[in-house]
Design a protein around this motif. Structure first.
Motif, PDB file in Angstrom:
ATOM      1  N   GLY A  75      14.010  94.533   9.119  1.00 27.55           N
ATOM      2  CA  GLY A  75      13.628  93.070   8.715  1.00 27.55           C
ATOM      3  C   GLY A  75      12.045  93.126   8.740  1.00 27.55           C
ATOM      4  N   VAL A  76      11.653  93.745   9.543  1.00 24.36           N
ATOM      5  CA  VAL A  76      10.000  93.438   9.571  1.00 24.36           C
ATOM      6  C   VAL A  76       9.397  93.928   8.169  1.00 24.36           C
ATOM      7  N   THR A  77      10.027  95.306   7.790  1.00 28.73           N
ATOM      8  CA  THR A  77       9.125  95.881   6.715  1.00 28.73           C
ATOM      9  C   THR A  77       9.603  94.825   5.657  1.00 28.73           C
ATOM     10  N   GLN A  78      10.675  94.487   5.415  1.00 32.96           N
ATOM     11  CA  GLN A  78      10.998  93.574   4.042  1.00 32.96           C
ATOM     12  C   GLN A  78      10.014  92.313   4.157  1.00 32.96           C
ATOM     13  N   SER A  79       9.910  91.699   5.409  1.00 28.04           N
ATOM     14  CA  SER A  79       8.910  90.547   5.677  1.00 28.04           C
ATOM     15  C   SER A  79       7.357  91.029   5.301  1.00 28.04           C
ATOM     16  N   LEU A  80       6.979  92.383   5.243  1.00 23.64           N
ATOM     17  CA  LEU A  80       5.482  92.764   4.830  1.00 23.64           C
ATOM     18  C   LEU A  80       5.576  92.961   3.486  1.00 23.64           C
ATOM     19  N   LEU A  81       6.628  93.451   2.966  1.00 24.20           N
ATOM     20  CA  LEU A  81       6.741  93.447   1.469  1.00 24.20           C
ATOM     21  C   LEU A  81       6.677  92.342   0.890  1.00 24.20           C
ATOM     22  N   LYS A  82       7.317  91.249   1.172  1.00 19.67           N
ATOM     23  CA  LYS A  82       7.419  89.768   0.706  1.00 19.67           C
ATOM     24  C   LYS A  82       5.765  89.394   0.713  1.00 19.67           C
ATOM     25  N   LEU A  83       5.263  89.584   1.834  1.00 17.81           N
ATOM     26  CA  LEU A  83       3.931  88.916   1.957  1.00 17.81           C
ATOM     27  C   LEU A  83       3.092  89.771   1.069  1.00 17.81           C
ATOM     28  N   LYS A  84       3.172  91.024   0.830  1.00 16.40           N
ATOM     29  CA  LYS A  84       2.229  91.780  -0.045  1.00 16.40           C
ATOM     30  C   LYS A  84       2.477  91.410  -1.535  1.00 16.40           C
TER      31      LYS A  84
END
Length: 195
Positions: A75-84
């Motif tokens: 979940g956190v990794t997906q959030s990071l990728l969205k921010l990116k």
């Protein structure tokens, strides 16, 4: 009519007592399993649903700890990728974001490797397997800490604070999973008979 009412009342009381005893048993299992962890409240909250299947089995608790951590880390990794993707951070913040996404992906790989071994434990290679799992979980913790370090100058931004809280939570969960694996390692391969 009154005796029927009393009989129903007695029957309901018995059911309530049985259900309370059973839930206390489950609470006792998760409390015992989480007693070795650093973040016990978090451990008990996230692993309580495994009580009925894991009971007193350190192998099942270790798998549960790693599985829950994987779910949160994804979940956190997906959030990071969205921010990116949205380019919401610039300059140093963007570099930190890219580094953090890479670190968390590495952490996820290490968590998956750990779970893979925990699912195939063997009494013949138990000590080697435990060594591999603890190495991977320790590496995952290092990756998560490295992610946090990258945002040192950016901690005041609201978006970064939320992200860092989530990464910190995953690192706490990884720490708990490592503690559960260490408990399994000290218990030895004898616990595998009931897995």
């Amino acid at each position: 009519m009154t005796w029927k009412f009393m009989l129903v009342l007695a029957w309901l009381s018995t059911l309530i007592c049985l259900s309370t005893a059973s839930s206390k048993g489950g609470e006792s299992y998760v409390r015992d399993a989480c007693s070795v962890t650093r973040y016990q409240d978090l451990c008990m909250r996230l692993l309580a649903s495994f009580s009925s299947t894991a009971k007193n089995n350190p192998s099942k608790w270790a798998r549960a700890g790693v599985s829950v951590t994987i779910s949160q880390a994804k979940g956190v990794t997906q959030s990071l990728l969205k921010l990116k993707k949205h380019n919401s951070l610039k300059g140093r913040g963007r570099v930190a974001l890219l580094d953090c996404a890479e670190c968390l992906q590495d952490a996820l790989d290490n968590l998956h490797n750990s779970l893979g071994v925990l699912r195939k434990l063997s009494s013949q290679t138990f000590n080697d397997q435990m060594g591999d799992v603890t190495t991977w979980l320790s590496a995952a913790l290092t990756d998560e800490d490295t992610c946090l370090d990258g945002f040192e100058d950016q901690r005041r931004r609201k978006q970064v604070k939320l992200l860092l809280n989530r990464v910190t939570n995953v690192s706490y969960m990884t720490s708990n999973a490592l503690a559960l694996v260490n408990k399994l390692a000290t218990t030895g391969p004898e616990c595998l008979e009931n897995s």
